[in-house]
Design an enzyme around this catalytic site. Structure first.
Site, short mmCIF file in Angstrom:
data_model
loop_
_atom_site.label_atom_id
_atom_site.label_comp_id
_atom_site.label_asym_id
_atom_site.label_seq_id
_atom_site.Cartn_x
_atom_site.Cartn_y
_atom_site.Cartn_z
CB CYS A 12 -0.91 -0.01 1.22
SG CYS A 12 -1.91 -1.51 1.37
CB ALA A 13 3.50 2.12 -2.48
N GLY A 16 4.90 6.78 -1.64
CA GLY A 16 6.16 6.06 -1.64
C GLY A 16 7.22 6.37 -0.62
N GLY A 17 6.89 7.02 0.47
CA GLY A 17 7.91 7.30 1.48
C GLY A 17 8.60 6.04 1.99
CE LYS A 18 4.28 2.56 3.92
NZ LYS A 18 3.62 3.79 3.50
CG ASP A 84 1.42 1.76 6.34
OD1 ASP A 84 0.58 1.66 7.25
OD2 ASP A 84 2.05 2.82 6.11
CB CYS A 137 -1.59 5.36 11.57
SG CYS A 137 -2.79 5.86 10.32
#
Length: 186
Positions: A12-13, A16-18, A84, A137
Site C-alpha cells: 500500500c505504497a 512512496g515514502g516507505k 501498511d 496508524c
C-alpha cells in the site's frame, strides 16, 4: 556489509515514502515493488524516486478488490512484504482531530475486512522464511490485534515475530506486527 538483493513489496505504497526508504536501504540491490490503487500517488512516487536517483523501484498500479491478478505472478517470491493498510487513522487524531467526525460507522466496520483481505492476499507473495509486516496508524483492537489473530488462525504457515503498539506519547499511535513464513517441511 552489503545488503541482500531482496525482492521487497510495499503493498500500500501511496506516494512512496516507505518504498524510497526500502530502496535506499537495499543500496541498488534487489527491487522494491510498490503497489497502490491510486495512479496519481504512483506518479508522485516515480518522480520522487527519480529525484533521489533510486532505480530499483517499480511502481505497479492495482485495482482495488482485484489484487489477486497482480499478486499471483509473484507468489512466494518476495523476501519481505510490507502491508501498511488503510485504517481509521485513530492513532493520528492529534494531527487530524476531524477524522472522528468525518468517519461513519460503516467505515469503521469495513476497515478490518479490508485489512484482513489485503494481509491475506499480499501474504501470498512472501517466500518461505520471508518476512511479512502489517501496520496501521490506529489503536482500535478491531483493526490491530483482532486482525492479527484472524490472520494467524487462517494462515498456519506464518509465525508471529515482534509486534505491538507504538505511542501515543511524543509520537502518534501505531500498531505493527511482523510474521515469518515457515519453511515447508519435507
Amino acid at each position: 556489509e552489503s545488503p541482500p538483493a531482496w525482492n521487497v513489496v510495499d503493498a500500500c505504497a501511496g506516494a512512496g515514502g516507505k518504498s524510497l526508504a526500502l530502496a535506499d536501504a537495499l543500496r541498488g540491490k534487489g527491487r522494491v515493488y510498490s503497489y497502490d490503487t491510486v495512479p496519481g500517488k504512483l506518479q508522485a512516487l516515480k518522480r520522487r524516486a527519480s529525484r533521489a536517483g533510486l532505480r530499483n523501484i517499480q511502481a505497479v498500479a492495482v485495482t482495488e478488490g482485484q489484487e489477486d491478478e497482480t499478486v499471483k505472478k509473484f507468489r512466494r517470491r518476495a523476501q519481505a512484504v510490507l502491508v501498511d493498510a488503510p485504517c481509521s487513522g485513530w492513532g493520528v487524531l492529534r494531527r487530524n482531530p476531524d477524522i472522528k467526525w468525518r468517519q461513519t460507522p460503516d467505515v469503521l466496520e469495513r476497515m478490518p475486512r479490508i485489512q484482513e483481505r489485503l494481509l491475506a492476499q499480499y501474504s501470498e507473495l512472501v517466500a518461505p522464511d520471508g518476512l511479512l509486516t502489517f501496520g496501521v496508524c490506529t489503536f482500535r483492537k478491531a483493526e490491530t490485534s483482532d486482525v492479527v489473530a484472524r490472520f494467524l488462525e487462517s494462515h498456519p504457515d506464518f509465525a508471529p515475530l515482534a509486534g505491538g503498539f507504538l505511542g501515543p506519547g511524543p509520537c502518534d499511535g501505531f500498531f505493527v506486527q511482523s510474521f515469518r513464513r515457515k519453511r515447508a517441511s519435507s
